[in-house]
Each structure stands twice: as structure tokens, then as C-alpha cells.
Design a protein around this motif. Structure first.
Motif: not given
Length: 557
Positions: A290-291, A309-317, A320-327, A365-368
Motif C-alpha cells: 500500500v503506497k 492513501y491516508i484513509y487506507a493506512l488507518n483502516l489497515y493499522k 499487523s502490517p509491516i511498515k516501510g517501503v523503499v522505492h 509509512e507505506s505498508l506491506v
């Protein structure tokens, strides 16, 4: 044509603290709430002035709109009163416009001075979006807060709502005249329900005159605290609440269908789901990213990309998501673009920053996430059938690849592409993206995904050639070497539109289409589903009118 504006964050206020311990804006030289008591001020100047809580007891759905969210004291006090006095099946929508939203740390500091509201402040602070421009929908059980971070004129133009009560709480008309202009008051009038009431702390003659000119009946009342007078206003008429009875059927159990289900369940409506028995939808991969989709220009869809994106992050918190993505940038042009994005800063630095030493974009703050876990939970206790029940009175086509042969969408230019993910072995400790992506899962790394046109072969059968393509792209763009294990390679089909934007369309009076999410379904679908259900139930919308027009196929060329 005017030059496009860059998408940047809202300007946050510079706070000063008066001797009485009252926070104030340095720019406007005005206080956020009265030193005589923020809660009592809200109860007197806004709630009682608008006939609350008595009026909201008459309706299942009640809508308040505030100009000037500030510290959130009005919202939190309103929510506190709502919890004590709400009707049994009641739902409260609270919209609030703020041009200069507080940083989370500023909000927390101010609200620490209001311990009476502590029970309600903690959740607000936890999901506070910060100074990101656009619409932000936040859920607090049967209370829904829609923040609009924009100037008042633009916000009111974009708002799709029918308002029962107005809290006009901008800074003083003498110090912030734009918020109190004839133009603003006229827009307030056009967004008001019959019988709407309005409260404000000011008794300025210009405000009284504007309200009367627009069509409000104005009364001057005794002021609160040091203010001699304040204004209450009403509109003629009485709002009649029409009950909308829905028995929805959703075709598709991917993220689009699951998001619609969640939005309906939030309102106590339980839909039926029609789906393929094997759950072959692209949404049912074991792992996903989720980026944010990032845009340099300030356009309606660009603001939606950030808000969804912000809305989705709040729903998925809670999953137990894994936080952080490197592009990893794929070219020098992309490096230049990423640096420009970070200098404009459409998102706070904890979301978006560029590491110049290693040439990578850090999406902190992006999620796996685990798609199966989320979709299974949202569809829990739902009837999963094979055909539409007779009692259904509204249908949603959210079937992804299943749309290909549906006659209802034959005239809509949908694009179908095949994507395959590959199970591999590689030395990787955190998620990376580069156009494709690689995500460590236990002892494996999931690499994806291909983008190929459909051919005469079954699109759901994995191909060795696609596994090789994924592994080669990983090496090419990141330098990471991987080998195929063949254990969990999976192929599915994504649906996109010609302009790559999502598609929402009311095909007829009882059939809606929700598709075109491409590879961003887990980011876009939850907020768009909330918008669709809000539109059907005539609730305030969580996105602006311009965004709805962009995505609504009937209004798109």
C-alpha cells in the motif's frame, strides 16, 4: 492556460500562548477558543445556538458543518454530547474546513489543556492526517468526521452535503475577512437543509447583513465570556427525512467488493456477495503493498491519491502490517522527479523523503499487508452466493476480470492486463519497489508483477517466462539477484481505464459499476467505496465534487 500549481502541504499555524494559557494563531492574532472555557463556549455558542442536542434526536442522520476546525475542541465537545444524547439508530456527520491544519504535535499540546475531553482526543490524535491537502474521512463509531484542508471558498465548492447545523468559528471577521464574505455566506446557504440553524461567536454587522441577504433569519444573542453579543441564525422550513431501504448485491469478492461491503456494514446494511468460487481475483494474493500515488501537480485526482492513501493506512493499522517501503528510481529522470516531489513535500517527511546518498525514495509509512486476511475479515458473516437473490434492489458490478463478458459494461472501454507474481529466493530484508516490487515473506521473496496483454491462453495459469521476466527486472533495477522457487507463483488479471483513473458509473437506476483500480486497489478502493455508499444514501461525501466527476464515467469523455 494558467501554469499548474505544485501539490504541497497546507501551511501550518505558528502558535503563541497567551498568559491565560490560551493558544492563539500568530498570523491572525486571534485565539483558538475562549479563556473562559472551550467546552462551555462550544455548548453555548454552537450547540445550544443550533438547538442541539434536541434537534438531532429527530433524525437518524444529522449533519453539522464547521468553518474553522482549529484545535478540534468544537468537534470533540460535540461528540461527547452526542454519546450522551444520540437517538438509538442515529448517525452523526461532522464536516469541518481548515486552511491551516495543526501538526499532530501542536494538536496534542493544545488538547492536553482540555483534560475533560481526553477520552475522545486520543483516537483523534492517533489518526490525525496532519496538514495534507484535500478531504480526509475519519470514523469514530457512529460519528464520522470529514476534514477538508483547504480555504473555505474552495472547500464549500467541493462539498457535496446537506447541512443541518453550521458552526462558524473562523478567526475574527476583522482579522480573517475572507471567511466571512458575502460569497462564503451564499455558499453556506446553498448547502443548507430546510430548517438549518447556525451559530457563531461574532456579532459583526457585516456578518449579520450577509446572512440576512442570503436568506437567513438572524437573531443577536448575549455573547460568551468577554464578547458582548453573538449571532444565531435560522432558515425557514423543516427537513423531512426519507428512509432509504437497500438490499444490495455485490458481484465480486476482491478489494472493491470487500470495501463496498465494509462501507455498508458500517451503516448496519448487510449485502449479499456473488463471487467466483476459487477466489481468483488479483486481490487475493498473499501479500501486497500500500503506497501513495504521487503527483507533482495540484489537481483533484492528485489530492484524492493522498486522501485515499491516508484513509487506507488507518483502516489497515489493525491487521499487523509491516511498515516501510523503499522505492528505487529506474532512471535519472525518475531521480529528478523524486527529488522534486520531496522538495514540494505533498506528504510529511515520515511518509516521504529522498536518500541522496543511496538514491532511493523512502516511503516510511507505506505498508506491506495481507490481502486475504483483510478481505476475509471484511466479508465475515456475509452470505456468499452464486446468484442474486430476488429481494435485492441494487446491484454493484465489482468483479474485475469477470466484467469482461458482462453485457452491462460492453460500451465502457475497460482494459484488461495479465499480471504474474513469482516466488523466489533472494537476500532481501525489507520491501522494495521499482515499477515492480519484491517483498520478503518468511524464507521466500514475492516478486512482481508483470503487465501483459491478454492472449488466447488461460490468464490464470502461471508461466515460466513471466517468472524469468520478474527475476530479470528485479536484477536490472535493484541489483538484487534472485532464483525462482516456483512454490507460489500466481497469475491474475487487473482492470484499468484509458486514463488510468478508477471508474464509478451508475449504469441504470439499480446497477452501479466500480472498477478500473489497476494495481492500486488496496489504496483506492476503501475511500471510493465509502463515497459510492455515501452518494446512494445521500450522506455527505468523503471526496470533492471534482474528484467524483473525474471518476464518474457518465461525466468523463
Amino acid at each position: 492556460m494558467p501554469n499548474p500549481k505544485p501539490l504541497i502541504q497546507c501551511t501550518t499555524p505558528e502558535l503563541i500562548w497567551r498568559k491565560q494559557g490560551t493558544p492563539a494563531s500568530q498570523h491572525y492574532d486571534d485565539i483558538y477558543f475562549s479563556s473562559e472555557g472551550a467546552i462551555l463556549e462550544t455548548e453555548t455558542v454552537f450547540l445550544k445556538a443550533c438547538g442541539l442536542p434536541e434537534r438531532w434526536k429527530e433524525f437518524d442522520l444529522f449533519t453539522i458543518c464547521e468553518l474553522g476546525f482549529g484545535s478540534g475542541a468544537n468537534f470533540l465537545t460535540t461528540m461527547k454530547m452526542w454519546q450522551k444524547t444520540k437517538p438509538k439508530q442515529g448517525r452523526l456527520h461532522y464536516l469541518s474546513v481548515e486552511k491551516h491544519p495543526l501538526e499532530k504535535s501542536q494538536l496534542q499540546k493544545i488538547l492536553e489543556s482540555l483534560p475533560e475531553l481526553k477520552k475522545f482526543t486520543e483516537e483523534l490524535i492517533k489518526i490525525w492526517p496532519g496538514p495534507i491537502k484535500g478531504f480526509h474521512r475519519l470514523h469514530f463509531g457512529d460519528v464520522t468526521l470529514t476534514l477538508i484542508h483547504d480555504d473555505a471558498s474552495n472547500a464549500l465548492d467541493e462539498m457535496d452535503a446537506c447541512v443541518d447545523a453550521w458552526f462558524l468559528d473562523g478567526f475574527s471577521p476583522s482579522k480573517n475577512p475572507e471567511m466571512w464574505s458575502d460569497e462564503i455566506i451564499k455558499k453556506i446557504y446553498h448547502l443548507s437543509a430546510a430548517g438549518a440553524r447556525l451559530g457563531t461567536f461574532t456579532a459583526a454587522g457585516s456578518v449579520k447583513k450577509s446572512l440576512e441577504k442570503a436568506g437567513f433569519k438572524v437573531n443577536k444573542k448575549k455573547g460568551f465570556g468577554r464578547k458582548r453579543h453573538r449571532i444565531e441564525a435560522t432558515l425557514a422550513g423543516k427537513r423531512l427525512e426519507k428512509e432509504i431501504k437497500l438490499s444490495p448485491t455485490i458481484i465480486g469478492a476482491g478489494i472493491a467488493g470487500a470495501s463496498l461491503t465494509l462501507a455498508f456494514k458500517r451503516r448496519g446494511i448487510i449485502p449479499q456477495i456473488i463471487h467466483d468460487k476459487d477466489f481468483i481475483a488479483a486481490s487475493h494474493n498473499n501479500i501486497a503493498l500500500v503506497k501513495p500515488r504521487l503527483d507533482l501537480q495540484d489537481r483533484p485526482e492528485s489530492r484524492f491519491f493522498l486522501g485515499s492513501y491516508i484513509y487506507a493506512l488507518n483502516l489497515y493499522k489493525n491487521y499487523s502490517p509491516i511498515k516501510g517501503v523503499v522505492h528505487i528510481p529506474k532512471s535519472n529522470d525518475e531521480i529528478t522527479r523524486f527529488k522534486k516531489l520531496c522538495s514540494q513535500s505533498p506528504l510529511p517527511k515520515n511518509h516521504l523523503k529522498y536518500d541522496s546518498l543511496e538514491n532511493k525514495l523512502i516511503l516510511g509509512e507505506s505498508l506491506v499487508i495481507s490481502p486475504k486476511l483483510i478481505i476475509h475479515d471484511w466479508l465475515k458473516n456475509i452470505d456468499l452466493g452464486e446468484k442474486t437473490i430476488e429481494e435485492s434492489n441494487i446491484k454493484f458490478l465489482a468483479a474485475g476480470f469477470g466484467l469482461k463478458n458482462m453485457p452491462e459494461v460492453k460500451n465502457i472501454p475497460l482494459r484488461f492486463s495479465r499480471g504474474q507474481i513469482t516466488s523466489a529466493k533472494a537476500n532481501l530484508n525489507s520491501a522494495v519497489s521499482y515499477g515492480g516490487y519484491a517483498i520478503p515473506v518468511g524464507e521466500q521473496v514475492i516478486v512482481g508483477a508483470t503487465h501483459n496483454r491478454l492472449d488466447e491462453h488461460d490468464p490464470f495459469i502461471p508461466r515460466k517466462s513471466d517468472d524469468i521476466e520478474n527475476i530479470n527486472n528485479l536484477k536490472k533495477f535493484t541489483g538484487i539477484t534472485a532464483t525462482v522457487t516456483g512454490e507460489e507463483s500466481r497469475s491474475s488479471v487487473r482492470v484499468t481505464s484509458k486514463n488510468t483513473l478508477p471508474i464509478i458509473s451508475m449504469l441504470n437506476k439499480d446497477t452501479w459499476l466500480f472498477t478500473g483500480l489497476g494495481s492500486r486497489g488496496f489504496t483506492f478502493a476503501p475511500l471510493l467505496a465509502e463515497a459510492i455508499v455515501s452518494k446512494i444514501l445521500k450522506e455527505p461525501m468523503p471526496i470533492g465534487k471534482s474528484v467524483w466527476a473525474k471518476f464518474n464515467y457518465s461525466s468523463v469523455d
